[in-house]
Every structure is written in structure tokens, then in C-alpha cells.
Scaffold this motif. Structure first.
Motif, PDB file in Angstrom:
ATOM      1  N   CYS A 157       0.822  -1.213   0.000  1.00 39.20           N
ATOM      2  CA  CYS A 157       0.000   0.000   0.000  1.00 39.20           C
ATOM      3  C   CYS A 157       0.856   1.262   0.000  1.00 39.20           C
ATOM      4  O   CYS A 157       0.349   2.353  -0.292  1.00 39.20           O
ATOM      5  CB  CYS A 157      -0.926   0.015   1.216  1.00 39.20           C
ATOM      6  SG  CYS A 157      -2.178  -1.286   1.216  1.00 39.20           S
ATOM      7  N   LYS A 158       2.148   1.117   0.357  1.00 42.36           N
ATOM      8  CA  LYS A 158       3.081   2.258   0.394  1.00 42.36           C
ATOM      9  C   LYS A 158       2.571   3.370   1.315  1.00 42.36           C
ATOM     10  O   LYS A 158       2.739   4.559   1.037  1.00 42.36           O
ATOM     11  CB  LYS A 158       3.291   2.825  -1.016  1.00 42.36           C
ATOM     12  CG  LYS A 158       3.643   1.801  -2.086  1.00 42.36           C
ATOM     13  CD  LYS A 158       4.980   1.132  -1.800  1.00 42.36           C
ATOM     14  CE  LYS A 158       5.425   0.245  -2.955  1.00 42.36           C
ATOM     15  NZ  LYS A 158       4.566  -0.912  -3.186  1.00 42.36           N
ATOM     16  N   ASN A 159       1.939   2.957   2.415  1.00 44.32           N
ATOM     17  CA  ASN A 159       1.370   3.907   3.366  1.00 44.32           C
ATOM     18  C   ASN A 159       1.998   3.657   4.733  1.00 44.32           C
ATOM     19  O   ASN A 159       1.764   2.606   5.344  1.00 44.32           O
ATOM     20  CB  ASN A 159      -0.151   3.720   3.434  1.00 44.32           C
ATOM     21  CG  ASN A 159      -0.840   4.730   4.328  1.00 44.32           C
ATOM     22  OD1 ASN A 159      -0.407   4.984   5.440  1.00 44.32           O
ATOM     23  ND2 ASN A 159      -1.930   5.293   3.841  1.00 44.32           N
ATOM     24  N   PRO A 160       2.814   4.578   5.241  1.00 49.85           N
ATOM     25  CA  PRO A 160       3.518   4.331   6.507  1.00 49.85           C
ATOM     26  C   PRO A 160       2.586   4.131   7.690  1.00 49.85           C
ATOM     27  O   PRO A 160       2.926   3.406   8.634  1.00 49.85           O
ATOM     28  CB  PRO A 160       4.386   5.585   6.692  1.00 49.85           C
ATOM     29  CG  PRO A 160       3.717   6.642   5.867  1.00 49.85           C
ATOM     30  CD  PRO A 160       3.125   5.913   4.694  1.00 49.85           C
ATOM     31  N   PHE A 161       1.405   4.728   7.655  1.00 48.23           N
ATOM     32  CA  PHE A 161       0.465   4.583   8.762  1.00 48.23           C
ATOM     33  C   PHE A 161      -0.156   3.186   8.757  1.00 48.23           C
ATOM     34  O   PHE A 161      -0.334   2.563   9.808  1.00 48.23           O
ATOM     35  CB  PHE A 161      -0.609   5.671   8.684  1.00 48.23           C
ATOM     36  CG  PHE A 161      -0.054   7.052   8.768  1.00 48.23           C
ATOM     37  CD1 PHE A 161       0.368   7.575   9.980  1.00 48.23           C
ATOM     38  CD2 PHE A 161       0.090   7.824   7.623  1.00 48.23           C
ATOM     39  CE1 PHE A 161       0.902   8.850  10.060  1.00 48.23           C
ATOM     40  CE2 PHE A 161       0.617   9.104   7.692  1.00 48.23           C
ATOM     41  CZ  PHE A 161       1.039   9.620   8.912  1.00 48.23           C
ATOM     42  N   LEU A 162      -0.465   2.680   7.571  1.00 50.16           N
ATOM     43  CA  LEU A 162      -0.971   1.310   7.478  1.00 50.16           C
ATOM     44  C   LEU A 162       0.135   0.313   7.816  1.00 50.16           C
ATOM     45  O   LEU A 162      -0.120  -0.714   8.454  1.00 50.16           O
ATOM     46  CB  LEU A 162      -1.526   1.040   6.079  1.00 50.16           C
ATOM     47  CG  LEU A 162      -2.811   1.779   5.704  1.00 50.16           C
ATOM     48  CD1 LEU A 162      -3.210   1.458   4.269  1.00 50.16           C
ATOM     49  CD2 LEU A 162      -3.942   1.436   6.663  1.00 50.16           C
ATOM     50  N   SER A 163       1.360   0.610   7.393  1.00 49.93           N
ATOM     51  CA  SER A 163       2.482  -0.291   7.693  1.00 49.93           C
ATOM     52  C   SER A 163       2.677  -0.437   9.201  1.00 49.93           C
ATOM     53  O   SER A 163       3.083  -1.495   9.689  1.00 49.93           O
ATOM     54  CB  SER A 163       3.770   0.224   7.045  1.00 49.93           C
ATOM     55  OG  SER A 163       3.674   0.161   5.633  1.00 49.93           O
ATOM     56  N   SER A 164       2.379   0.627   9.951  1.00 54.87           N
ATOM     57  CA  SER A 164       2.531   0.555  11.406  1.00 54.87           C
ATOM     58  C   SER A 164       1.530  -0.408  12.037  1.00 54.87           C
ATOM     59  O   SER A 164       1.701  -0.841  13.178  1.00 54.87           O
ATOM     60  CB  SER A 164       2.363   1.945  12.031  1.00 54.87           C
ATOM     61  OG  SER A 164       1.027   2.396  11.940  1.00 54.87           O
ATOM     62  N   LEU A 165       0.467  -0.761  11.290  1.00 54.83           N
ATOM     63  CA  LEU A 165      -0.532  -1.707  11.793  1.00 54.83           C
ATOM     64  C   LEU A 165      -0.143  -3.158  11.530  1.00 54.83           C
ATOM     65  O   LEU A 165      -0.807  -4.068  12.011  1.00 54.83           O
ATOM     66  CB  LEU A 165      -1.889  -1.436  11.125  1.00 54.83           C
ATOM     67  CG  LEU A 165      -2.534  -0.070  11.359  1.00 54.83           C
ATOM     68  CD1 LEU A 165      -3.798   0.041  10.520  1.00 54.83           C
ATOM     69  CD2 LEU A 165      -2.841   0.141  12.831  1.00 54.83           C
ATOM     70  N   ASP A 166       0.931  -3.371  10.776  1.00 57.40           N
ATOM     71  CA  ASP A 166       1.271  -4.726  10.335  1.00 57.40           C
ATOM     72  C   ASP A 166       1.474  -5.676  11.507  1.00 57.40           C
ATOM     73  O   ASP A 166       0.988  -6.808  11.492  1.00 57.40           O
ATOM     74  CB  ASP A 166       2.526  -4.689   9.456  1.00 57.40           C
ATOM     75  CG  ASP A 166       2.856  -6.055   8.855  1.00 57.40           C
ATOM     76  OD1 ASP A 166       1.903  -6.782   8.490  1.00 57.40           O
ATOM     77  OD2 ASP A 166       4.041  -6.386   8.757  1.00 57.40           O
ATOM     78  N   ALA A 167       2.194  -5.224  12.551  1.00 54.76           N
ATOM     79  CA  ALA A 167       2.454  -6.100  13.699  1.00 54.76           C
ATOM     80  C   ALA A 167       1.161  -6.482  14.406  1.00 54.76           C
ATOM     81  O   ALA A 167       0.970  -7.639  14.803  1.00 54.76           O
ATOM     82  CB  ALA A 167       3.406  -5.416  14.677  1.00 54.76           C
ATOM     83  N   MET A 168       0.256  -5.504  14.552  1.00 53.30           N
ATOM     84  CA  MET A 168      -1.021  -5.791  15.198  1.00 53.30           C
ATOM     85  C   MET A 168      -1.846  -6.785  14.395  1.00 53.30           C
ATOM     86  O   MET A 168      -2.407  -7.741  14.929  1.00 53.30           O
ATOM     87  CB  MET A 168      -1.794  -4.488  15.404  1.00 53.30           C
ATOM     88  CG  MET A 168      -3.143  -4.654  16.104  1.00 53.30           C
ATOM     89  SD  MET A 168      -4.507  -4.902  14.930  1.00 53.30           S
ATOM     90  CE  MET A 168      -4.582  -3.285  14.167  1.00 53.30           C
ATOM     91  N   LEU A 169      -1.902  -6.601  13.064  1.00 48.63           N
ATOM     92  CA  LEU A 169      -2.664  -7.505  12.211  1.00 48.63           C
ATOM     93  C   LEU A 169      -2.034  -8.896  12.193  1.00 48.63           C
ATOM     94  O   LEU A 169      -2.739  -9.904  12.179  1.00 48.63           O
ATOM     95  CB  LEU A 169      -2.744  -6.933  10.799  1.00 48.63           C
ATOM     96  CG  LEU A 169      -3.532  -5.609  10.672  1.00 48.63           C
ATOM     97  CD1 LEU A 169      -3.404  -5.046   9.260  1.00 48.63           C
ATOM     98  CD2 LEU A 169      -4.997  -5.810  11.038  1.00 48.63           C
ATOM     99  N   SER A 170      -0.696  -8.942  12.206  1.00 47.16           N
ATOM    100  CA  SER A 170       0.000 -10.237  12.233  1.00 47.16           C
ATOM    101  C   SER A 170      -0.293 -10.987  13.525  1.00 47.16           C
ATOM    102  O   SER A 170      -0.458 -12.204  13.530  1.00 47.16           O
ATOM    103  CB  SER A 170       1.509 -10.036  12.082  1.00 47.16           C
ATOM    104  OG  SER A 170       1.829  -9.540  10.802  1.00 47.16           O
ATOM    105  N   THR A 171      -0.356 -10.245  14.637  1.00 46.74           N
ATOM    106  CA  THR A 171      -0.701 -10.868  15.916  1.00 46.74           C
ATOM    107  C   THR A 171      -2.111 -11.441  15.868  1.00 46.74           C
ATOM    108  O   THR A 171      -2.365 -12.551  16.341  1.00 46.74           O
ATOM    109  CB  THR A 171      -0.598  -9.838  17.061  1.00 46.74           C
ATOM    110  OG1 THR A 171       0.750  -9.379  17.148  1.00 46.74           O
ATOM    111  CG2 THR A 171      -0.999 -10.459  18.395  1.00 46.74           C
ATOM    112  N   ALA A 172      -3.025 -10.689  15.289  1.00 48.21           N
ATOM    113  CA  ALA A 172      -4.408 -11.169  15.160  1.00 48.21           C
ATOM    114  C   ALA A 172      -4.461 -12.450  14.341  1.00 48.21           C
ATOM    115  O   ALA A 172      -5.182 -13.397  14.674  1.00 48.21           O
ATOM    116  CB  ALA A 172      -5.284 -10.086  14.518  1.00 48.21           C
TER     117      ALA A 172
END
Length: 238
Positions: A157-172
Motif C-alpha cells: 500500500c506504500k502507506n507508513p500509517f498502514l504499515s505501522s498496523l502490520d504487527a497488530m494484524l500479524s498478531t491477530a
């Protein structure tokens, strides 16, 4: 690992396990220093780190107070790691999975519009690992492939704010698979096929199709874990 990091980990895990509740005071610095057999300097450093994560507030002349769970920094890597390893209340798990359902379908739609050839290669690599895991019945390989697959979609997505959610989504996702992934991966062929359909939708720039396929994937996982009428109502109205 620093002494203060070991202390920080132990205290947060105790909070996760319910030994301390919202609004409770942690033991004082001297008591904690005696418990962990360290200096008060190490205790202060550990408490400050915990406070920086939003888990406690250090109140002058009162002590360290456990904050409401809504105040915790849920994008913090340590909190996510502890969260994935400890027992999770059904309510907190529901919040986490609904968060995934809110963000991921839209992330997949954006990926369909913004992904590059390099991004698609990385998404496909994760998909290939999932296919291989089914053939070899290797659960850990499936989880690795799925993480690569979804992380590559977020990064595309090339969006730094969405990239910051990656760890949370991976945990889910990790928690979801710990609860729902079949022991015999031959039973997961349908899920792998749906991942392949999602890859193709992103490759063909079909944003709405990518969104719907992603929503289907997550909804299936959520209803396996939390099949309540209330949750189904929430899902249907997202």
C-alpha cells in the motif's frame, strides 16, 4: 537482555494474567527491588518503560497505577508479543479480530491499486509457501507463508500509517490460526485456494473483488472463534 527488560516483561505478564487489575497500585519500588533482587534504579527503568507503553501511570507520591486497557499502546511490539503468548479474554479477542476485519479488506483493495511487480512477487511467495505447507502438512510453514502473504499486501500500500498496523494484524492472524488452523493441513486447501483468489484479484487490479475476498477470509476465521449472534450482526454491518 537488560535487567530492567526482564522486570518489565514479568510485570506486564502479571498484569495480563490478572494479578493486577485496572486501577490497582503496583508494589512500591523497594518491594519490587527485593522481589527481583535488583537495584531501585533497575526498577525505575522498568516502570518507566511500562509507563511509556501506556500500561501504567506513575503518579507522584502515590505510585504506579494500572491504566484502563483502552490506554495501552496496542501497536507496541512488546505488548503484542506478550498478548499473543498469554491467555486472552474472549472480549479482548473479539475486539482484536473485529479490528482486523475493519482494516484488512480495505488494505487489500488499496493493494490492488498500488502494488508493484515486486510486491506481487512477495505476495505470491507467501502463497507458494502455503501451498507447499499443505503438501508437506507443515503447520509452521503455513503460518510463515500466511504472515509473508499478508505483510506483503500491507507493505504494497506504500502507506507508513498502514504499515505501522502490520504487527497488530500479524498478531491477530497468529492468534486466529492458533485457534482455528486444522492439524491436518489437507483440510485447509479451501483456505489456500481463497488466498490464491485474493492474489489474483490484486494482480488484476480488482479492488472491490479483493476487498470482498479478504472480508470472506477473515469472517470465516472470526466465526470459528466467536460464533455469537452479536458478532455475526457486527460482521454483517461492516
Amino acid at each position: 537482555m537488560l535487567k530492567s527488560d526482564v522486570i518489565m516483561r514479568n510485570i506486564i505478564i502479571k498484569i495480563f494474567n490478572g494479578q493486577f487489575a485496572e486501577g490497582d497500585l503496583l508494589p512500591g519500588e523497594m518491594e519490587l527491588a527485593n522481589e527481583f533482587n535488583v537495584s531501585r534504579t533497575s526498577i525505575r527503568a522498568a516502570l518507566q518503560t511500562i509507563a511509556n507503553k501506556g500500561v501504567i501511570s506513575i503518579v507522584p507520591k502515590r505510585g504506579s497505577v494500572i491504566n484502563k486497557i483502552e490506554q495501552w499502546n496496542w501497536l507496541d511490539q512488546d505488548i503484542l508479543t506478550f498478548f499473543s503468548q498469554e491467555h486472552i479474554s474472549p472480549t479482548l479477542l473479539q475486539h482484536l479480530l473485529i479490528t482486523r476485519l475493519i482494516f484488512e479488506p480495505n488494505i487489500c483493495a488499496i493493494a490492488a491499486l498500488s502494488s508493484t511487480a515486486q510486491d506481487l512477487m512477495q505476495i505470491e511467495y507467501g502463497y507458494q509457501l502455503m501451498q507447499q505447507s499443505v503438501k508437506e502438512n507443515r503447520r509452521e510453514l503455513f503460518i510463515e507463508g500466511d504472515k509473508i502473504f499478508h505483510s506483503a499486501i500491507v507493505n504494497s500500500c506504500k502507506n507508513p500509517f498502514l504499515s505501522s498496523l502490520d504487527a497488530m494484524l500479524s498478531t491477530a492472524m497468529s492468534i486466529s490460526y492458533n485457534r482455528t488452523l486444522e492439524q491436518e493441513l489437507s483440510e485447509s486447501i479451501t483456505a489456500v485456494t481463497v488466498h490464491g483468489n485474493l492474489l489474483e484479484a490484486i494482480r488484476r487490479r480488482e479492488a472491490e473483488q479483493a476487498r470482498e475476498i479478504s472480508k470472506h477470509l477473515i469472517t470465516n476465521a472470526v466465526t470459528k472463534i466467536l460464533p455469537s449472534e452479536e458478532l455475526r450482526h457486527i460482521i454483517e454491518n461492516l
